[in-house]
Design an enzyme around this catalytic site. Structure first.
Site, PDB file in Angstrom:
ATOM      1  N   ASN A  32     125.385 -50.631  46.003  1.00  0.00           N
ATOM      2  CA  ASN A  32     123.927 -50.466  46.052  1.00  0.00           C
ATOM      3  C   ASN A  32     123.209 -51.813  46.122  1.00  0.00           C
ATOM      4  OD1 ASN A  32     124.074 -51.480  43.478  1.00  0.00           O
ATOM      5  ND2 ASN A  32     123.329 -49.625  42.458  1.00  0.00           N
ATOM      6  N   GLY A  36     125.206 -57.186  43.829  1.00  0.00           N
ATOM      7  CA  GLY A  36     126.112 -57.745  44.842  1.00  0.00           C
ATOM      8  C   GLY A  36     125.352 -58.353  46.010  1.00  0.00           C
ATOM      9  N   ASN A  92     124.822 -46.337  33.975  1.00  0.00           N
ATOM     10  CA  ASN A  92     125.470 -46.961  35.131  1.00  0.00           C
ATOM     11  C   ASN A  92     126.992 -46.928  35.022  1.00  0.00           C
ATOM     12  OD1 ASN A  92     124.879 -48.670  37.618  1.00  0.00           O
ATOM     13  ND2 ASN A  92     126.409 -49.888  36.552  1.00  0.00           N
ATOM     14  N   THR A 117     138.288 -53.596  30.624  1.00  0.00           N
ATOM     15  CA  THR A 117     137.962 -54.897  30.032  1.00  0.00           C
ATOM     16  C   THR A 117     138.615 -55.095  28.668  1.00  0.00           C
ATOM     17  OG1 THR A 117     136.125 -56.155  29.055  1.00  0.00           O
ATOM     18  CG2 THR A 117     135.866 -53.788  29.122  1.00  0.00           C
ATOM     19  N   TYR A 141     128.824 -51.983  26.068  1.00  0.00           N
ATOM     20  CA  TYR A 141     129.606 -52.313  27.260  1.00  0.00           C
ATOM     21  C   TYR A 141     131.066 -51.888  27.073  1.00  0.00           C
ATOM     22  CZ  TYR A 141     132.258 -55.120  30.582  1.00  0.00           C
ATOM     23  OH  TYR A 141     133.139 -55.523  31.550  1.00  0.00           O
ATOM     24  N   LYS A 145     133.278 -48.575  28.748  1.00  0.00           N
ATOM     25  CA  LYS A 145     134.530 -48.736  29.496  1.00  0.00           C
ATOM     26  C   LYS A 145     135.653 -47.905  28.860  1.00  0.00           C
ATOM     27  CE  LYS A 145     133.389 -51.793  32.717  1.00  0.00           C
ATOM     28  NZ  LYS A 145     133.659 -51.662  34.149  1.00  0.00           N
ATOM     29  N   HIS A 189     128.472 -66.599  32.525  1.00  0.00           N
ATOM     30  CA  HIS A 189     129.871 -66.928  32.257  1.00  0.00           C
ATOM     31  C   HIS A 189     130.087 -68.424  32.092  1.00  0.00           C
ATOM     32  CE1 HIS A 189     130.613 -62.849  34.176  1.00  0.00           C
ATOM     33  NE2 HIS A 189     130.918 -62.740  32.902  1.00  0.00           N
ATOM     34  N   PHE A 208     128.413 -72.081  22.426  1.00  0.00           N
ATOM     35  CA  PHE A 208     127.962 -71.086  21.449  1.00  0.00           C
ATOM     36  C   PHE A 208     128.895 -71.069  20.238  1.00  0.00           C
ATOM     37  CE2 PHE A 208     126.309 -68.629  25.353  1.00  0.00           C
ATOM     38  CZ  PHE A 208     125.088 -69.282  25.302  1.00  0.00           C
ATOM     39  N   ARG A 221     139.586 -68.132  24.954  1.00  0.00           N
ATOM     40  CA  ARG A 221     139.667 -67.039  25.924  1.00  0.00           C
ATOM     41  C   ARG A 221     140.842 -67.253  26.860  1.00  0.00           C
ATOM     42  NH1 ARG A 221     136.785 -65.400  22.835  1.00  0.00           N
ATOM     43  NH2 ARG A 221     134.723 -64.433  22.980  1.00  0.00           N
TER      44      ARG A 221
END
Ligand code: UFG
Length: 323
Positions: A32, A36, A92, A117, A141, A145, A189, A208, A221
């Site tokens: 949509n 993107g 969504n 995720t 979030y 998922k 990110h 952070f 990470r």
């Protein structure tokens, strides 16, 4: 083979489309364009502008083409925003996904690859995180998922829809050929923001939190190259085509890097000074997320090609400094 890539104009989706086209698959992208970019869809793929609320568009696409598999990337991805606007995320990421699944079941399209995720695990109880690790997501979030993963299990039992859920750790890097890269707006990110500070597009990078229970106090990470992720999608799809059962895989390199180490590596790769500010912790950030991807390696024969953090950052830097 004809593959439908939903969200194929986004960061991970656009790299997936390029890989599929290069490998000779027929590809249709449904996007949509809410986040993107139309010009991120490489030549050779068909493009359909549409939203997963629009059942008729999906039905028409499925009527016109016989899809052999579907890879679903379309999703909002910001954890903090999901806490502030859960309705947006559940609508969504969950309900629209269910719309898509219902059309696929009705049109007898099978073989579904879902972008899941590490956020489904919440605060880890053990590291590295394998597939069986408890699922205790701590934000909308991650909860959304995890809901879709459970929906997929039920859709397999009831309707025979075969699926593979791929739980990404930190997707990073860019197309080694320099054609595609990360273009989120706003960008949240770490690696692209660090590189924007290196190139001067941002005045500095804010770290952070420096008081985590990690060797240098910053969060750890597991960064995984976007192309390695895409290869895993293709291997997962091929496994379904070979008749395998539905399953799930955790995808990471199994190496943890702290925010401080990412900044130092970016400095070494770019040769630029990176102005650093130190700020408060970002709510909802676990101290350490590292994947155990042995299952993907064993069952898919998946072997990351760009496992080295410096290479991941070098590809992202090539994209950041494109002319
Ligand atoms: N970080 C900073 N400064 C920044 C941005 C990030 O210090 O400006 C830190 C974060 O606190 C975190 C690390 O860098 O410790 C990585 O942060 P990212 O935002 O790059 O990635 P996350 O680990 O938060 O997010 C990843 C995916 C998300 C997904 C999330 C789920 O990129 O899309 O995992 O756990 F939602």
């Amino acid at each position: 083979m004809h593959v439908l890539v939903v969200g194929g104009a986004g960061y991970i989706g656009s790299h997936m489309v390029k890989l599929l086209v290069q490998r000779g698959f027929e590809v249709t992208v449904l996007d949509n364009l809410s986040t993107g970019h139309r010009d991120a869809v490489v030549e050779g793929a068909q493009f359909v502008l549409g939203d997963l609320f629009e059942r008729d568009i999906m039905e028409e696409a499925c009527r016109e083409c016989r899809f052999d598999g579907v890879i679903h990337f379309a999703s909002y991805i910001q954890v903090g925003e999901s806490v502030r606007e859960p309705a947006k995320y559940y609508r969504n990421n969950v309900f629209k996904t269910q719309n898509l699944l219902d059309v696929l079941v009705a049109r007898r399209v099978n073989n579904f690859i879902f972008s899941s995720t590490a956020a489904i695990f919440g605060e880890p109880v053990r590291i590295p995180i394998d597939e069986e690790h408890p699922k205790l997501p701590i934000n909308p979030y991650g909860r959304g998922k995890w809901m879709v993963e459970q929906i997929l299990e039920d859709y397999d039992t009831a309707y025979g829809l075969k699926s593979v859920c791929l739980r990404y750790f930190n997707a990073a890097g860019a197309d080694p050929e320099g054609q595609l890269g990360e273009r989120h707006d706003p960008e949240t990110h770490l690696i692209p923001l660090v590189l924007q500070a290196a190139s001067g597009r941002q005045p500095h990078i804010t770290v952070f939190g420096q008081d985590y229970d990690t060797p240098d106090g910053t969060c750890i990470r597991d960064y995984i190259h976007i192309n390695d992720l895409c290869e895993a999608h293709l291997l997962a799809l091929q496994r379904l085509w070979d008749g395998a059962d539905s399953t799930v895989y955790n995808l990471g390199n199994g190496n943890g890097f702290s925010v401080q180490e990412v900044i130092e590596t970016a400095h070494a790769v770019t040769g630029r000074d990176i102005p650093v500010h130190y700020g408060e912790r970002r709510p909802g950030d676990p101290a350490r997320l590292v994947a155990d991807s042995r299952k993907a390696k064993a069952e898919l024969a998946w072997e990351p090609r760009y496992a080295d953090l410096a290479t991941i950052i070098a590809h992202a830097w090539q994209w950041e400094t494109r002319s």
